[in-house]
Design a protein around this motif. Structure first.
Motif, PDB file in Angstrom:
ATOM      1  N   SER A   1     -55.922 -13.551 -30.956  1.00 59.37           N
ATOM      2  CA  SER A   1     -55.641 -13.288 -32.377  1.00 59.37           C
ATOM      3  C   SER A   1     -54.607 -12.175 -32.507  1.00 59.37           C
ATOM      4  CB  SER A   1     -56.914 -12.999 -33.169  1.00 59.37           C
ATOM      5  OG  SER A   1     -57.374 -11.714 -32.910  1.00 59.37           O
ATOM      6  N   ALA A   2     -54.624 -11.208 -31.572  1.00 58.39           N
ATOM      7  CA  ALA A   2     -53.589 -10.154 -31.597  1.00 58.39           C
ATOM      8  C   ALA A   2     -52.214 -10.786 -31.343  1.00 58.39           C
ATOM      9  CB  ALA A   2     -53.893  -9.088 -30.550  1.00 58.39           C
ATOM     10  N   PHE A   3     -52.165 -11.764 -30.449  1.00 57.75           N
ATOM     11  CA  PHE A   3     -50.901 -12.444 -30.170  1.00 57.75           C
ATOM     12  C   PHE A   3     -50.423 -13.220 -31.405  1.00 57.75           C
ATOM     13  CE2 PHE A   3     -48.465 -16.181 -28.962  1.00 57.75           C
ATOM     14  CZ  PHE A   3     -47.455 -15.611 -28.195  1.00 57.75           C
ATOM     15  N   ALA A   4     -51.356 -13.950 -32.034  1.00 57.25           N
ATOM     16  CA  ALA A   4     -50.977 -14.759 -33.205  1.00 57.25           C
ATOM     17  C   ALA A   4     -50.395 -13.865 -34.302  1.00 57.25           C
ATOM     18  CB  ALA A   4     -52.194 -15.525 -33.725  1.00 57.25           C
ATOM     19  N   ARG A   5     -51.013 -12.711 -34.531  1.00 54.44           N
ATOM     20  CA  ARG A   5     -50.505 -11.782 -35.551  1.00 54.44           C
ATOM     21  C   ARG A   5     -49.112 -11.285 -35.181  1.00 54.44           C
ATOM     22  NH1 ARG A   5     -54.243  -9.399 -38.916  1.00 54.44           N
ATOM     23  NH2 ARG A   5     -56.333 -10.162 -38.511  1.00 54.44           N
ATOM     24  N   SER A   6     -48.943 -10.966 -33.894  1.00 49.86           N
ATOM     25  CA  SER A   6     -47.680 -10.392 -33.464  1.00 49.86           C
ATOM     26  C   SER A   6     -46.521 -11.385 -33.627  1.00 49.86           C
ATOM     27  CB  SER A   6     -47.817  -9.930 -32.005  1.00 49.86           C
ATOM     28  OG  SER A   6     -46.609  -9.396 -31.571  1.00 49.86           O
ATOM     29  N   VAL A   7     -46.729 -12.629 -33.198  1.00 50.81           N
ATOM     30  CA  VAL A   7     -45.612 -13.579 -33.312  1.00 50.81           C
ATOM     31  C   VAL A   7     -45.408 -14.022 -34.764  1.00 50.81           C
ATOM     32  CG1 VAL A   7     -45.462 -14.371 -30.919  1.00 50.81           C
ATOM     33  CG2 VAL A   7     -47.029 -15.523 -32.459  1.00 50.81           C
ATOM     34  N   ALA A   8     -46.487 -13.986 -35.568  1.00 47.87           N
ATOM     35  CA  ALA A   8     -46.314 -14.306 -36.997  1.00 47.87           C
ATOM     36  C   ALA A   8     -45.458 -13.213 -37.654  1.00 47.87           C
ATOM     37  CB  ALA A   8     -47.672 -14.409 -37.682  1.00 47.87           C
ATOM     38  N   ARG A   9     -45.722 -11.944 -37.282  1.00 50.63           N
ATOM     39  CA  ARG A   9     -44.894 -10.832 -37.809  1.00 50.63           C
ATOM     40  C   ARG A   9     -43.441 -10.994 -37.396  1.00 50.63           C
ATOM     41  NH1 ARG A   9     -49.217  -7.268 -36.740  1.00 50.63           N
ATOM     42  NH2 ARG A   9     -48.375  -6.854 -34.687  1.00 50.63           N
ATOM     43  N   ALA A  10     -43.230 -11.563 -36.196  1.00 50.22           N
ATOM     44  CA  ALA A  10     -41.851 -11.766 -35.706  1.00 50.22           C
ATOM     45  C   ALA A  10     -41.199 -12.984 -36.365  1.00 50.22           C
ATOM     46  CB  ALA A  10     -41.861 -11.922 -34.191  1.00 50.22           C
ATOM     47  N   GLY A  11     -41.938 -13.683 -37.229  1.00 50.15           N
ATOM     48  CA  GLY A  11     -41.343 -14.772 -37.997  1.00 50.15           C
ATOM     49  C   GLY A  11     -41.599 -16.166 -37.459  1.00 50.15           C
ATOM     50  N   HIS A  12     -42.428 -16.283 -36.404  1.00 50.63           N
ATOM     51  CA  HIS A  12     -42.744 -17.636 -35.916  1.00 50.63           C
ATOM     52  C   HIS A  12     -43.670 -18.345 -36.901  1.00 50.63           C
ATOM     53  CE1 HIS A  12     -42.139 -16.818 -31.328  1.00 50.63           C
ATOM     54  NE2 HIS A  12     -41.369 -16.027 -32.054  1.00 50.63           N
ATOM     55  N   VAL A  13     -43.584 -19.662 -36.907  1.00 49.30           N
ATOM     56  CA  VAL A  13     -44.650 -20.471 -37.490  1.00 49.30           C
ATOM     57  C   VAL A  13     -45.733 -20.511 -36.411  1.00 49.30           C
ATOM     58  CG1 VAL A  13     -45.274 -22.833 -38.108  1.00 49.30           C
ATOM     59  CG2 VAL A  13     -43.097 -21.850 -38.880  1.00 49.30           C
ATOM     60  N   VAL A  14     -46.987 -20.234 -36.791  1.00 51.10           N
ATOM     61  CA  VAL A  14     -48.039 -20.141 -35.779  1.00 51.10           C
ATOM     62  C   VAL A  14     -49.193 -21.081 -36.132  1.00 51.10           C
ATOM     63  CG1 VAL A  14     -49.553 -18.585 -34.494  1.00 51.10           C
ATOM     64  CG2 VAL A  14     -47.445 -17.689 -35.516  1.00 51.10           C
ATOM     65  N   SER A  15     -49.581 -21.915 -35.166  1.00 51.17           N
ATOM     66  CA  SER A  15     -50.770 -22.755 -35.319  1.00 51.17           C
ATOM     67  C   SER A  15     -51.812 -22.232 -34.345  1.00 51.17           C
ATOM     68  CB  SER A  15     -50.462 -24.217 -34.984  1.00 51.17           C
ATOM     69  OG  SER A  15     -49.406 -24.684 -35.793  1.00 51.17           O
ATOM     70  N   VAL A  16     -53.041 -22.104 -34.831  1.00 52.94           N
ATOM     71  CA  VAL A  16     -54.091 -21.486 -34.026  1.00 52.94           C
ATOM     72  C   VAL A  16     -55.298 -22.426 -33.961  1.00 52.94           C
ATOM     73  CG1 VAL A  16     -55.788 -19.613 -33.989  1.00 52.94           C
ATOM     74  CG2 VAL A  16     -53.410 -19.117 -34.568  1.00 52.94           C
ATOM     75  N   ILE A  17     -55.818 -22.617 -32.748  1.00 50.43           N
ATOM     76  CA  ILE A  17     -57.044 -23.411 -32.597  1.00 50.43           C
ATOM     77  C   ILE A  17     -58.179 -22.530 -32.081  1.00 50.43           C
ATOM     78  CG2 ILE A  17     -58.139 -25.305 -31.303  1.00 50.43           C
ATOM     79  CD1 ILE A  17     -55.504 -26.760 -31.291  1.00 50.43           C
ATOM     80  N   GLY A  18     -59.359 -22.664 -32.696  1.00 47.43           N
ATOM     81  CA  GLY A  18     -60.593 -22.020 -32.222  1.00 47.43           C
ATOM     82  C   GLY A  18     -61.754 -22.886 -32.684  1.00 47.43           C
ATOM     83  N   ARG A  19     -62.953 -22.546 -32.241  1.00 46.54           N
ATOM     84  CA  ARG A  19     -64.095 -23.351 -32.703  1.00 46.54           C
ATOM     85  C   ARG A  19     -64.338 -23.147 -34.186  1.00 46.54           C
ATOM     86  NH1 ARG A  19     -68.487 -21.195 -28.690  1.00 46.54           N
ATOM     87  NH2 ARG A  19     -67.208 -19.406 -29.231  1.00 46.54           N
ATOM     88  N   ARG A  20     -64.161 -21.871 -34.614  1.00 51.47           N
ATOM     89  CA  ARG A  20     -64.447 -21.535 -36.020  1.00 51.47           C
ATOM     90  C   ARG A  20     -63.202 -20.976 -36.679  1.00 51.47           C
ATOM     91  NH1 ARG A  20     -69.170 -20.021 -33.107  1.00 51.47           N
ATOM     92  NH2 ARG A  20     -67.847 -18.469 -32.151  1.00 51.47           N
ATOM     93  N   LEU A  21     -63.040 -21.267 -37.969  1.00 49.73           N
ATOM     94  CA  LEU A  21     -61.947 -20.659 -38.707  1.00 49.73           C
ATOM     95  C   LEU A  21     -62.310 -19.196 -38.936  1.00 49.73           C
ATOM     96  CD1 LEU A  21     -61.316 -23.477 -41.327  1.00 49.73           C
ATOM     97  CD2 LEU A  21     -60.196 -23.118 -39.129  1.00 49.73           C
ATOM     98  N   PRO A  22     -61.343 -18.267 -38.852  1.00 54.62           N
ATOM     99  CA  PRO A  22     -61.689 -16.854 -39.035  1.00 54.62           C
ATOM    100  C   PRO A  22     -62.148 -16.587 -40.459  1.00 54.62           C
ATOM    101  CG  PRO A  22     -59.326 -17.108 -38.729  1.00 54.62           C
ATOM    102  CD  PRO A  22     -59.928 -18.468 -38.613  1.00 54.62           C
ATOM    103  N   SER A  23     -63.027 -15.599 -40.600  1.00 51.47           N
ATOM    104  CA  SER A  23     -63.596 -15.333 -41.927  1.00 51.47           C
ATOM    105  C   SER A  23     -62.798 -14.289 -42.694  1.00 51.47           C
ATOM    106  CB  SER A  23     -65.037 -14.862 -41.764  1.00 51.47           C
ATOM    107  OG  SER A  23     -65.042 -13.795 -40.851  1.00 51.47           O
ATOM    108  N   GLU A  24     -61.620 -13.894 -42.166  1.00 46.70           N
ATOM    109  CA  GLU A  24     -60.842 -12.830 -42.823  1.00 46.70           C
ATOM    110  C   GLU A  24     -60.445 -13.247 -44.232  1.00 46.70           C
ATOM    111  OE1 GLU A  24     -57.787 -11.110 -39.900  1.00 46.70           O
ATOM    112  OE2 GLU A  24     -58.562 -12.927 -38.981  1.00 46.70           O
ATOM    113  N   ALA A  25     -60.554 -12.296 -45.153  1.00 48.00           N
ATOM    114  CA  ALA A  25     -60.227 -12.574 -46.547  1.00 48.00           C
ATOM    115  C   ALA A  25     -58.734 -12.812 -46.721  1.00 48.00           C
ATOM    116  CB  ALA A  25     -60.684 -11.410 -47.413  1.00 48.00           C
ATOM    117  N   GLU A  26     -57.943 -12.027 -45.989  1.00 49.24           N
ATOM    118  CA  GLU A  26     -56.488 -12.085 -46.142  1.00 49.24           C
ATOM    119  C   GLU A  26     -55.888 -13.070 -45.142  1.00 49.24           C
ATOM    120  OE1 GLU A  26     -54.132  -9.793 -47.878  1.00 49.24           O
ATOM    121  OE2 GLU A  26     -55.914  -9.731 -49.151  1.00 49.24           O
ATOM    122  N   PRO A  27     -55.359 -14.200 -45.585  1.00 49.70           N
ATOM    123  CA  PRO A  27     -54.704 -15.072 -44.597  1.00 49.70           C
ATOM    124  C   PRO A  27     -53.419 -14.405 -44.073  1.00 49.70           C
ATOM    125  CG  PRO A  27     -54.521 -15.969 -46.835  1.00 49.70           C
ATOM    126  CD  PRO A  27     -55.278 -14.689 -46.952  1.00 49.70           C
TER     127      PRO A  27
END
Ligand SMILES: NC(=O)c1ccc[n+]([C@@H]2O[C@H](COP(=O)([O-])OP(=O)(O)OC[C@H]3O[C@@H](n4cnc5c(N)ncnc54)[C@H](OP(=O)(O)O)[C@@H]3O)[C@@H](O)[C@H]2O)c1
Length: 240
Positions: A16-42
């Motif tokens: 998840s730290a990686f996904a945040r970092s590359v999203a900040r760098a402007g990548h389109v990011v697709s993430v797979i996990g068993r559960r969707l994160p419960s964070e309020a802020e997408p």
């Protein structure tokens, strides 16, 4: 066209730290996990998909959906770690090895023609050393992943896809216990961002002629002889 990174196991931990970092760098990011994160802020530019990697059918459907929505890939990164309840040997083989192989084989023709094309597998120093708190399956799966990386580096080189691995030592995350910093040559514990930076490097054009390689991210700890480390810990204990 934005770079598209697919992060397997990016809903928690280092992924998840990686996904945040590359999203900040402007990548389109697709993430797979068993559960969707419960964070309020997408996180902007990040789309989450729920799939258990043990279910090949669900995984295949999610991969098709990701390509349809976000287009061809620039990078494919595997951060998943078996955390299930089932037999740990079977789970490690399924989640670490089989799911990685099946995902790579499903996606080899779905990399962008214009971008740097890269696959990175997050392995562990347990691929070569014995980490006694981890089960045998973890060690065997990580060693297998490193050889899988070499195999696909050769097989996918002609398609311009580079395949490498990053092997962290213990990463200090919430809930993990710190080691004595003095035994680590760089004088501190590893952090998620240390692993993230190594993966980002391997996905970048700076690594354009690097394939089939493993980068160990452990601050130099695995270079020290066990005797030296034991001696230092014994001296520290006496000094206390
Ligand atoms: N942390 C360390 O100290 C350390 C040291 C050496 C190597 N590593 C390696 O670094 C990588 C990341 O470790 P981490 O500690 O960040 O792991 P983590 O916190 O346990 O995160 C693992 C990720 O994998 C996903 N996942 C687990 N089982 C899954 C399944 N069956 N299907 C789909 N997704 C699944 C989890 O999401 P859900 O829970 O939503 O499924 C989560 O996103 C692993 O490969 C690990 O072996 C870590």
């Amino acid at each position: 066209m934005k770079r598209h990174s697919l992060v397997i196991g990016g809903t928690g931990g280092i992924g998840s730290a990686f996904a945040r970092s590359v999203a900040r760098a402007g990548h389109v990011v697709s993430v797979i996990g068993r559960r969707l994160p419960s964070e309020a802020e997408p996180i902007p530019h990040v789309r989450y998909y729920a799939a258990d990697l043990s279910c090949a059918q669900r995984l295949g459907a999610v991969l098709t959906e990701i390509l349809r929505r976000s287009g061809k890939l620039s990078s494919l990164i595997f951060f998943q770690r078996f955390r299930g309840e089932e037999d740990p040997w079977v789970g490690e083989m399924e989640i670490s090895l089989t799911a990685t192989k099946n995902t790579i084989e499903r996606l080899t023709d779905d990399f962008s023609r214009t971008d740097e094309r890269s696959i990175v597998v997050v392995s562990s120093i347990a691929s070569r050393f014995i980490v006694e708190e981890q089960p045998v399956g973890y060690h065997v799966a990580k060693a297998g992943l490193n050889q899988m990386v070499r195999y696909y580096a050769v097989a996918l080189g002609p398609k311009g896809i580079r395949v490498n691995s990053v092997s962290p030592g213990t990463v200090l995350k919430e809930g993990s216990s710190p080691l004595s910093k003095r035994i680590i040559p760089l004088g501190r514990m590893g952090r998620s961002e240390d692993v993230v930076r190594a993966v980002e490097f391997l996905c970048s054009p700076q690594a354009s002629f690097i394939t089939g390689q493993e980068i160990i991210v452990d601050g130099g700890l695995s270079l020290r002889s066990q005797e030296s480390v034991a001696r230092e810990l014994a001296l520290q204990a006496v000094a206390r």
